[in-house]
Design a protein around this motif. Sequence first.
Motif, PDB file in Angstrom:
ATOM      1  N   TYR A  15      55.493  30.749  45.280  1.00 35.81           N
ATOM      2  CA  TYR A  15      55.918  31.864  45.521  1.00 35.81           C
ATOM      3  C   TYR A  15      54.536  32.667  46.192  1.00 35.81           C
ATOM      4  N   GLY A  34      36.512  45.947  33.410  1.00 33.42           N
ATOM      5  CA  GLY A  34      37.670  45.962  33.494  1.00 33.42           C
ATOM      6  C   GLY A  34      38.334  46.561  34.863  1.00 33.42           C
ATOM      7  N   PRO A  35      39.529  46.148  35.463  1.00 31.31           N
ATOM      8  CA  PRO A  35      40.011  46.853  36.558  1.00 31.31           C
ATOM      9  C   PRO A  35      40.434  48.250  36.244  1.00 31.31           C
ATOM     10  N   THR A  49      40.487  39.008  41.411  1.00 26.98           N
ATOM     11  CA  THR A  49      41.072  38.285  40.520  1.00 26.98           C
ATOM     12  C   THR A  49      41.161  36.823  40.991  1.00 26.98           C
ATOM     13  N   PHE A 108      44.761  48.824  50.915  1.00 26.26           N
ATOM     14  CA  PHE A 108      45.278  48.014  49.774  1.00 26.26           C
ATOM     15  C   PHE A 108      44.994  46.428  49.640  1.00 26.26           C
ATOM     16  N   ARG A 109      44.702  45.899  50.773  1.00 26.96           N
ATOM     17  CA  ARG A 109      44.240  44.492  50.892  1.00 26.96           C
ATOM     18  C   ARG A 109      42.889  44.373  50.390  1.00 26.96           C
ATOM     19  N   GLN A 155      41.414  46.391  48.303  1.00 21.76           N
ATOM     20  CA  GLN A 155      41.114  46.466  46.690  1.00 21.76           C
ATOM     21  C   GLN A 155      41.665  45.635  45.544  1.00 21.76           C
ATOM     22  N   SER A 156      42.481  44.646  46.406  1.00 21.83           N
ATOM     23  CA  SER A 156      42.970  43.345  45.416  1.00 21.83           C
ATOM     24  C   SER A 156      42.722  42.344  46.107  1.00 21.83           C
ATOM     25  N   ASP A 183      31.547  40.192  35.665  1.00 23.23           N
ATOM     26  CA  ASP A 183      32.887  40.919  35.771  1.00 23.23           C
ATOM     27  C   ASP A 183      33.325  41.515  37.104  1.00 23.23           C
ATOM     28  N   ASN A 197      42.311  38.266  45.749  1.00 25.65           N
ATOM     29  CA  ASN A 197      42.620  36.932  44.929  1.00 25.65           C
ATOM     30  C   ASN A 197      41.767  35.761  45.563  1.00 25.65           C
ATOM     31  N   GLU A 243      36.379  41.445  37.797  1.00 24.61           N
ATOM     32  CA  GLU A 243      37.427  42.134  37.889  1.00 24.61           C
ATOM     33  C   GLU A 243      37.664  43.769  38.004  1.00 24.61           C
ATOM     34  N   ARG A 244      36.349  44.254  37.815  1.00 20.84           N
ATOM     35  CA  ARG A 244      36.329  45.792  37.926  1.00 20.84           C
ATOM     36  C   ARG A 244      36.426  46.030  39.425  1.00 20.84           C
ATOM     37  N   ILE A 304      48.021  48.824  42.980  1.00 23.26           N
ATOM     38  CA  ILE A 304      47.417  48.057  44.339  1.00 23.26           C
ATOM     39  C   ILE A 304      47.869  46.762  44.628  1.00 23.26           C
ATOM     40  N   ASP A 305      47.786  45.996  43.520  1.00 28.19           N
ATOM     41  CA  ASP A 305      48.240  44.392  43.669  1.00 28.19           C
ATOM     42  C   ASP A 305      49.653  44.343  44.375  1.00 28.19           C
ATOM     43  N   GLN A 338      48.829  32.226  46.581  1.00 28.50           N
ATOM     44  CA  GLN A 338      48.910  33.558  46.118  1.00 28.50           C
ATOM     45  C   GLN A 338      47.146  33.905  46.049  1.00 28.50           C
ATOM     46  N   GLN A 364      36.764  41.799  25.653  1.00 30.05           N
ATOM     47  CA  GLN A 364      35.721  40.842  25.865  1.00 30.05           C
ATOM     48  C   GLN A 364      34.484  41.549  26.483  1.00 30.05           C
ATOM     49  N   GLY A 365      34.340  42.776  26.294  1.00 26.95           N
ATOM     50  CA  GLY A 365      32.857  43.465  26.760  1.00 26.95           C
ATOM     51  C   GLY A 365      32.856  43.596  28.286  1.00 26.95           C
ATOM     52  N   ARG A 366      33.778  43.555  28.891  1.00 25.98           N
ATOM     53  CA  ARG A 366      33.811  43.931  30.176  1.00 25.98           C
ATOM     54  C   ARG A 366      34.352  45.353  30.763  1.00 25.98           C
ATOM     55  N   SER A 399      43.987  35.123  48.581  1.00 30.45           N
ATOM     56  CA  SER A 399      43.456  35.699  49.947  1.00 30.45           C
ATOM     57  C   SER A 399      42.079  35.449  50.401  1.00 30.45           C
ATOM     58  N   GLN A 439      45.350  49.483  38.922  1.00 30.94           N
ATOM     59  CA  GLN A 439      45.340  48.319  39.570  1.00 30.94           C
ATOM     60  C   GLN A 439      46.646  47.385  39.932  1.00 30.94           C
ATOM     61  N   LYS A 483      49.510  45.361  47.776  1.00 30.54           N
ATOM     62  CA  LYS A 483      48.599  44.361  48.661  1.00 30.54           C
ATOM     63  C   LYS A 483      49.683  43.340  48.953  1.00 30.54           C
ATOM     64  N   GLY A 486      38.634  44.907  41.303  1.00 29.95           N
ATOM     65  CA  GLY A 486      40.022  44.251  41.694  1.00 29.95           C
ATOM     66  C   GLY A 486      40.167  42.818  42.251  1.00 29.95           C
ATOM     67  N   SER A 539      31.661  38.685  31.165  1.00 30.10           N
ATOM     68  CA  SER A 539      31.332  40.118  30.747  1.00 30.10           C
ATOM     69  C   SER A 539      30.196  40.661  31.443  1.00 30.10           C
ATOM     70  N   PRO A 558      45.569  31.401  41.577  1.00 25.88           N
ATOM     71  CA  PRO A 558      45.743  29.815  40.837  1.00 25.88           C
ATOM     72  C   PRO A 558      46.060  29.047  42.165  1.00 25.88           C
TER      73      PRO A 558
END
Lengths: 214, 180, 302
Positions: free
Chosen positions: C218, C40-41, A86, A51-52, A54-55, A79, A57, A81-82, C48-49, A93, C36-38, A95, C45, C52, A84, A76, A89
């Motif tokens: 948080y 994407g996850p 992201t 899990f860690r 695949q996601s 990318d 931050n 994000e494909r 999974i988030d 939050q 946006q032409g990506r 890792s 997802q 995690k 996982g 694009s 901020p």
Amino acid sequence: MGVEEKGKVPLLPSGVPVGSKPHATDSTLFAQGRPKPLSLDESVAFIKNWFRAQSLNVMAYGTGCGSIELGPLGTSRFDMERFGITGGPTPRQSSVLIISGYLSVKTLKRVIRSYEQMPNPRWVVALGSCTINGGMYWDSYSTIKILDQYLPVDVYVNGCMPRPEALIAGFKDLMDMIKRGEANGYIEYQNNLDWYRANQRKVIKDWNLPEYSW
Amino acid sequence: MNEFVQEIQARFEVLWSNPQRPDLMQIGVRQVNALPLLTWLKSNTGYFILNHFSAVDWIEDGEFQLTYLLTDYAARRSLMVCVRIDRAAPTAESVHHLWPEAVTYEQEMFEMFGISFPGSPRQGVDLLLEGWEDIPPMRRDFDTAAFAEEAFGFRPGRTHTNPRDRVAIAFGQKGFLHDH
Amino acid sequence: MELLLQILWSSIGVLIAVAYGLLTGGIVRKLFARIQGRVGPPVYQGFIDLGKNFFVRDNISHGPMFYFGPALRTAGGVGIFLFIPAIVGWAPGENFSFAGDLLLVMYFMFFGSLGMALGGSAGGHPHTPIGAGRGLSQMTAFEVPFILAVIALVADTGSFSVHDLTLAQAGGFLEWNLLTHPFAAAAAFIAMLGMNGYAPFNVVGAPNEIPVGPMTEYQGGFIATLGTGRAIFAIAKMILFMDLFLGGATSILEAFIKVFVIYMWSVAVAAVFPRYRVDQSMRFFLGWPALIGVVAVLLALF
């Protein structure tokens, strides 16, 4: 009675003179405890690590010129994000902390603070030659040269600067390492905190961080 | 530009002048004349924008040179005012009351060269070097490489490759690029 | 016995709503990426988030009040879900609907944001009160058109029960409040854009300016709880809109489809619009949408 002695500044309850700028070691403002040593063994580590991995931050913090390579990762063309991955901020939050390029001593202090605020497990990806051995800043008076003396680095991505593809390859390596349970820099840091602290204090001359930046 | 230098000469003593480009003139003045000259330039002529403010270390002469780059945007001309100050006791008059943006330059020069500007705000406040204990790093007697070696160290196994050496390896000891 | 059975059914309903909310969130992320032409996850997802975040090894707390944010937010979502009928006329899907539940549900909508304002401020980060203040002021603004729309429906039907309001629309899509009360529907659906917090009105948690607003401090398990709460909150709100305007649902499949369609309305708007500042969004909600709501009330009364 009631007249302040001239030249003597009154003190706050914490022993800090009134009017001086807030000091990070002021014990009334910051938690002072040290972290407990972490152990490797966790129950169902395989599932947790999957899990860690695949996601991830990535903390939005650019330390040097390499952060210009982080922007395209979200677009694009590359990318991230494909996978996982992201943006995180805030340190709380996130890792993954990317040290993107040269790291000056002034920034190192902030990086240590941010790194210690991130919750475990956390990983460091070091980007560029500067983090490995100084790179083109090998004779600079203000940039550190060997990053893993100050922070535990899990993955190095070399190059000056590495392309976003190289960074994605580094992320894939990190994900594989996490899944195999090998990316344990955060355990190392917590267990050898004194050694890291000694190295950090050697270069940061005006050390005013708390015992541990919770 | 030469007429303008003569106009200055009529009021202040100009030690030397050097027209670098048609639109860029360099003049040298004494330290006592620096502030009156800058005040006069700002209030009476078109050169009222401080583009850049920096220092040069003339270690051989035992002097620092302060360089004020003023620009007249209407006439598209720049004037470089050079002032030599003593290197042993580097103190200069602050111009922050003329140009507020000079505060950051003065703060930086205090940190990097050790030149003090009495009266300037943020004088001595850390800009980049927090907790610096050595001599100011932009002075030429400061050995950057030795300092970096001592403070930060090298990872063992580092090899050094100068492009010139690679040329020498490829084309023999004569050197290819440097042989005319 | 009947009550115990209902509790069991409703618990299963909550789990399904969370799962569906997470899946819909994943689909929305995928959709935005494709626009946006990506690539994407993956659509899973969100799960999974969530996992995690539950597997973060240490959580840093800032005192007892800190726990209230995620707890109240999740409680608000679960509360809305439990007190409105998800599927009308089928006992397991009726939940705990009762006469006057609409008032309670409107209160629960405020509940989550108040909890975040309380709990987040315990973290002491300066961005938290900024985000919470923005969230609360924006919420006060979009509640106006929404409540006007609800008043119009209630005045026409004469009941504060979501169940009765839904039954009044039975008998084909021509009876839906969406068509019979177009002004009320317009006001409520514009207010929904603000409720969902997608693009034009997402300044509350603006990730680039005030990192994530009330959630700045948080981490780990708190974020996982917040994510669960957000998933169920989104679905519960959509179910409320479905019950009020789209005639409710008589089967699980119908509920899934209608909820998804309503959700896509705010996503479609979000995909093409930039962000409003909070004063702009307040001015927007108190302008035309509020006026449409007033017209709806007048039409219902006279």
